[in-house]
Scaffold this active site. Structure first.
Site, PDB file in Angstrom:
ATOM      1  N   ASP A 105     -36.580 -27.216   4.695  1.00  0.00           N
ATOM      2  CA  ASP A 105     -35.351 -27.849   4.224  1.00  0.00           C
ATOM      3  C   ASP A 105     -35.371 -29.339   4.538  1.00  0.00           C
ATOM      4  O   ASP A 105     -36.075 -29.803   5.435  1.00  0.00           O
ATOM      5  CB  ASP A 105     -34.135 -27.243   4.944  1.00  0.00           C
ATOM      6  CG  ASP A 105     -33.617 -25.992   4.260  1.00  0.00           C
ATOM      7  OD1 ASP A 105     -34.149 -25.646   3.196  1.00  0.00           O
ATOM      8  OD2 ASP A 105     -32.686 -25.375   4.797  1.00  0.00           O
ATOM      9  N   LYS A 162     -32.584 -29.992  -0.592  1.00  0.00           N
ATOM     10  CA  LYS A 162     -31.413 -29.984  -1.469  1.00  0.00           C
ATOM     11  C   LYS A 162     -30.594 -31.225  -1.144  1.00  0.00           C
ATOM     12  O   LYS A 162     -29.846 -31.250  -0.164  1.00  0.00           O
ATOM     13  CB  LYS A 162     -30.582 -28.721  -1.270  1.00  0.00           C
ATOM     14  CG  LYS A 162     -31.322 -27.445  -1.675  1.00  0.00           C
ATOM     15  CD  LYS A 162     -30.455 -26.213  -1.499  1.00  0.00           C
ATOM     16  CE  LYS A 162     -31.217 -24.954  -1.894  1.00  0.00           C
ATOM     17  NZ  LYS A 162     -30.398 -23.723  -1.736  1.00  0.00           N
TER      18      LYS A 162
END
Length: 410
Positions: A204, A226
């Site tokens: 991530d 993201k």
């Protein structure tokens, strides 16, 4: 018997080990792919004035540029880019570009590391790791050997034994590892050890970036960043990536920020892998909801002041599709901790005040908690929206609402 060197081009090269103090000095990185993504966090931590030259980047590298941690020149390399440079890193997949940069570096006497050909470089990037205040850097000419020695030394430092552990192959499967709030030292011992054994790491954007620099070169790093309201890897694609690599016989670590089950969608990934018949290990991580407030002196609970704290996702506003009972939340007397709420804090604060929470309630906003870029901004529930805008607070940030905000102040 000595094992053959898989990189014979480095035979006979004896590097002179030295630690470069790059704070405030110009460093040029050519290429914005996975190699740069691994090497940039350490350069950022050094305080270097980093100039990245590449037509494109991974989402994680773009996030570094967006955060002002480096200057991204969105173009190809040009002769002269190494002017006034102290150190250069070449990390493209174009041999011609790499050769041209090396030639310029030689001409202007800049030490240059190359990801594609160590024998053509004037600097080698060591396999490095940290324990407390110690940095361990190993150079052997064989990156995998260097990484194995580095791991043994760092593990020995951490458990006090300095006993080298033999490299072992792990069974195929998936580990969901919580990386903690950002400081690489706050990952659990088990999480770090599983990361060291990974064949593939799916990371991530909020996972501790410095940990990626410790991975051996053969480990495939997949960027699952993201960026809020920007580039992202769809959750379905992440699930499929975990499954496909594990079914191909790889040990896959899903490295996540905070804890996998605190707004981390770890439950979805666990279900997807379980439905595919894959063994899954879950390693809890320190959630930013408690660790980031603690890092700036805020206890989320305090005797005689609060008997509860509530963690709320603020990625949607109260009048959107939120599942939160904001009326009930406003009537609670304990601490509120908001994650992913920077963009919606105005609407959330207004809703809480409308439902009965005092506009004078103390609020603290902590951006990039536990990292070198950590900063705290204080406000009240009535002023927090304006303060966040004036101070240009950006995600990731944790927002704490309640009297505990000032409990430890003199």
């Amino acid at each position: 018997m000595t094992a053959p060197n898989p990189h014979p081009s480095t035979e006979g090269h004896t590097p002179y080990p030295v630690g470069l103090l790059l704070a405030g000095r110009r460093v040029v990185v050519i290429g914005g792919g996975q190699v740069a993504q691994r090497r940039l966090p350490a350069l950022i931590a050094s305080g270097a004035d980093i100039h990245l030259i590449s037509p494109s980047t991974t989402p994680a590298v773009q996030a570094m540029a967006d955060a002002g941690e480096l200057t991204w020149h969105r173009r190809r390399y040009q002769d002269g880019d190494l002017a006034d440079t102290w150190y250069a890193l070449v990390a493209t997949d174009d041999p011609a570009v790499n050769t041209a940069v090396s030639a310029e570096a030689e001409r202007v006497r800049v030490f240059c590391a190359r990801s594609d050909d160590a024998s053509a470089a004037t600097a080698w990037t060591p396999a490095s790791g940290r324990d407390g205040g110690a940095t361990v850097a190993v150079l052997t000419g064989d990156p995998r050997h260097s990484a194995a020695l580095r791991n043994a030394i760092v593990d020995g430092l951490r458990d006090g034994s300095l006993a080298a552990r033999q490299y072992r192959e792990r069974s195929p499967g998936v580990a969901l590892v919580g990386g903690g709030p950002g400081d690489p030292d706050l990952i659990t011992v088990r999480g770090r050890r599983l990361l060291a054994d990974a064949d593939v790491v799916v990371a991530d954007r909020l996972a501790p970036r410095e940990l990626l620099a410790e991975l051996p070169p053969h480990v495939e790093v997949i960027d699952a960043s993201k960026i809020p309201y920007g580039r992202y890897m769809a959750q379905e694609a992440i699930n499929r990536t975990l499954i496909d690599h594990a079914k191909a016989g790889k040990f896959v670590v899903r490295l996540k920020g905070g804890d996998p089950y605190v707004f981390g969608r770890g439950g979805e990934e666990l279900l997807a892998c379980a439905e595919a018949g894959l063994p899954v290990t879950v390693v809890p991580g320190i959630s930013s909801s408690i660790s980031v407030p603690a890092a700036v002196g805020i206890p989320v609970t305090h005797r005689g002041m609060t008997h509860e704290f509530t963690v709320i996702s603020g990625h949607v506003g109260p009048d959107e599709r939120s599942l939160t009972n904001w009326d009930a939340v406003a009537r609670m007397t304990g601490t509120l901790v908001l994650l992913m709420a920077v963009d919606k804090i105005g609407a959330i604060a207004e809703k809480l005040i409308t439902c009965g929470r005092s506009a004078d309630t103390p609020v603290a906003v902590v951006q990039e908690g536990t990292t070198a870029a950590q900063r705290r901004v204080d406000a009240t529930l009535g002023t927090v929206a304006a303060v966040v805008q004036e101070e240009q607070v950006k995600p990731p940030a944790v927002i704490v609402i309640g009297d505990v905000v000032h409990v430890l102040e003199p």
